[in-house]
Design a protein around this motif. Structure first.
Motif, PDB file in Angstrom:
ATOM      1  N   ASN A 193     -12.106  -1.052  -1.193  1.00 13.74           N
ATOM      2  CA  ASN A 193     -11.811   0.099  -0.566  1.00 13.74           C
ATOM      3  C   ASN A 193     -13.003   0.745   0.097  1.00 13.74           C
ATOM      4  N   CYS A 194     -12.667   0.812   1.330  1.00 17.70           N
ATOM      5  CA  CYS A 194     -14.158   1.157   2.337  1.00 17.70           C
ATOM      6  C   CYS A 194     -13.955   2.587   2.559  1.00 17.70           C
ATOM      7  N   THR A 195     -12.971   3.422   2.037  1.00 19.54           N
ATOM      8  CA  THR A 195     -12.787   4.741   2.531  1.00 19.54           C
ATOM      9  C   THR A 195     -13.364   5.701   1.389  1.00 19.54           C
ATOM     10  N   ASP A 196     -13.438   7.024   1.582  1.00 16.39           N
ATOM     11  CA  ASP A 196     -13.713   8.042   0.647  1.00 16.39           C
ATOM     12  C   ASP A 196     -12.465   8.495  -0.138  1.00 16.39           C
ATOM     13  N   HIS A 197     -11.615   7.788   0.187  1.00 14.10           N
ATOM     14  CA  HIS A 197     -10.090   8.207  -0.604  1.00 14.10           C
ATOM     15  C   HIS A 197      -9.604   7.175  -1.509  1.00 14.10           C
ATOM     16  N   VAL A 229      -3.717   3.515  -3.334  1.00 11.04           N
ATOM     17  CA  VAL A 229      -2.771   3.115  -4.445  1.00 11.04           C
ATOM     18  C   VAL A 229      -1.825   2.136  -3.958  1.00 11.04           C
ATOM     19  N   TYR A 230      -1.845   1.165  -4.743  1.00 10.37           N
ATOM     20  CA  TYR A 230      -0.891  -0.117  -3.924  1.00 10.37           C
ATOM     21  C   TYR A 230      -0.164  -0.490  -5.367  1.00 10.37           C
ATOM     22  N   LEU A 231       0.797  -1.305  -5.041  1.00  9.35           N
ATOM     23  CA  LEU A 231       1.843  -2.044  -5.978  1.00  9.35           C
ATOM     24  C   LEU A 231       1.650  -3.361  -5.867  1.00  9.35           C
ATOM     25  N   ALA A 232       1.111  -4.191  -6.813  1.00  8.82           N
ATOM     26  CA  ALA A 232       0.884  -5.597  -6.716  1.00  8.82           C
ATOM     27  C   ALA A 232       1.827  -6.183  -7.382  1.00  8.82           C
ATOM     28  N   ILE A 233       2.269  -7.469  -7.046  1.00 14.47           N
ATOM     29  CA  ILE A 233       3.304  -8.269  -7.893  1.00 14.47           C
ATOM     30  C   ILE A 233       2.869  -9.529  -7.733  1.00 14.47           C
ATOM     31  N   VAL A 234       2.464 -10.301  -9.015  1.00 15.70           N
ATOM     32  CA  VAL A 234       2.035 -11.641  -9.247  1.00 15.70           C
ATOM     33  C   VAL A 234       3.150 -12.328  -9.826  1.00 15.70           C
ATOM     34  N   VAL A 274      -6.844  -4.835   7.402  1.00 16.44           N
ATOM     35  CA  VAL A 274      -6.839  -3.507   6.743  1.00 16.44           C
ATOM     36  C   VAL A 274      -5.097  -3.293   6.714  1.00 16.44           C
ATOM     37  N   ALA A 275      -4.706  -3.130   5.267  1.00 15.55           N
ATOM     38  CA  ALA A 275      -3.389  -2.995   5.158  1.00 15.55           C
ATOM     39  C   ALA A 275      -3.193  -1.363   4.835  1.00 15.55           C
ATOM     40  N   ARG A 276      -2.339  -0.711   5.457  1.00 13.50           N
ATOM     41  CA  ARG A 276      -2.251   0.708   5.673  1.00 13.50           C
ATOM     42  C   ARG A 276      -0.913   1.077   5.016  1.00 13.50           C
ATOM     43  N   VAL A 302       0.845  -1.245  -0.034  1.00 11.49           N
ATOM     44  CA  VAL A 302       0.089  -0.031  -0.032  1.00 11.49           C
ATOM     45  C   VAL A 302       1.008   1.146   0.227  1.00 11.49           C
ATOM     46  N   ILE A 303       0.398   2.060  -1.016  1.00 10.30           N
ATOM     47  CA  ILE A 303       1.406   3.334  -1.236  1.00 10.30           C
ATOM     48  C   ILE A 303       0.630   4.518  -0.629  1.00 10.30           C
ATOM     49  N   SER A 304      -0.709   4.401  -0.628  1.00  9.43           N
ATOM     50  CA  SER A 304      -1.570   5.487  -0.075  1.00  9.43           C
ATOM     51  C   SER A 304      -3.079   4.952   0.144  1.00  9.43           C
ATOM     52  N   GLY A 305      -3.352   5.312   1.291  1.00 10.05           N
ATOM     53  CA  GLY A 305      -5.001   4.993   1.772  1.00 10.05           C
ATOM     54  C   GLY A 305      -4.666   3.771   2.466  1.00 10.05           C
ATOM     55  N   GLU A 306      -6.090   2.938   2.671  1.00 13.44           N
ATOM     56  CA  GLU A 306      -6.111   1.844   3.263  1.00 13.44           C
ATOM     57  C   GLU A 306      -6.901   0.982   2.488  1.00 13.44           C
ATOM     58  N   LEU A 307      -6.539  -0.176   2.392  1.00 15.47           N
ATOM     59  CA  LEU A 307      -6.832  -1.248   1.430  1.00 15.47           C
ATOM     60  C   LEU A 307      -7.418  -2.467   2.542  1.00 15.47           C
ATOM     61  N   THR A 308      -8.844  -2.565   2.424  1.00 17.06           N
ATOM     62  CA  THR A 308      -9.614  -4.010   3.253  1.00 17.06           C
ATOM     63  C   THR A 308      -9.295  -5.207   2.400  1.00 17.06           C
ATOM     64  N   VAL A 309      -8.701  -6.270   3.173  1.00 16.70           N
ATOM     65  CA  VAL A 309      -8.267  -7.438   2.367  1.00 16.70           C
ATOM     66  C   VAL A 309      -9.190  -8.493   3.212  1.00 16.70           C
TER      67      VAL A 309
END
Length: 110
Positions: free
Chosen positions: A94-98, A101-106, A75-77, A60-67
């Protein structure tokens, strides 16, 4: 090798993996990995999916990601990483109002 996401065309995905809402992604793909710089819009979520023959890390680069990982919700911050090992299920939202942004690698295993 430098990957410059600013030089990769952005994809606009509605309903990623059967979910709902908007995901904007710039992806570098070769035969060894898929590396994605992504923005998940407020209220958007992916569909539940399993990683077979691969795994996924999401930094996670910005915001909060609920997984939702197997039967847990986390919640990943900013500065944290979600890891979904091979064979496991997850979906994210994304449970927020913002934006999130994240980087994902598969990677491709084997």
């Amino acid at each position: 090798m430098i990957i410059d996401f600013d030089k990769i065309k952005e994809e606009h995905i509605d309903g990623f993996k059967g979910g709902e809402g908007k995901l904007d992604m710039r992806a570098y793909v070769d035969d060894k990995a898929r590396i994605m710089y992504s923005t998940l819009r407020p209220g958007a979520f992916s569909g539940k999916h399993q990683h077979v023959g691969t795994f996924e890390v999401m930094y996670v680069i910005s915001g909060e990601l609920t997984v939702h990982y197997d039967d847990k919700t986390e919640v990943a911050r900013v500065g944290q990483l979600h890891y979904c090992p091979e064979g496991h299920f997850h979906w994210f939202e994304n449970c927020t109002d913002h934006d999130v942004v994240y980087l994902a690698i598969v990677p491709t295993l084997g």
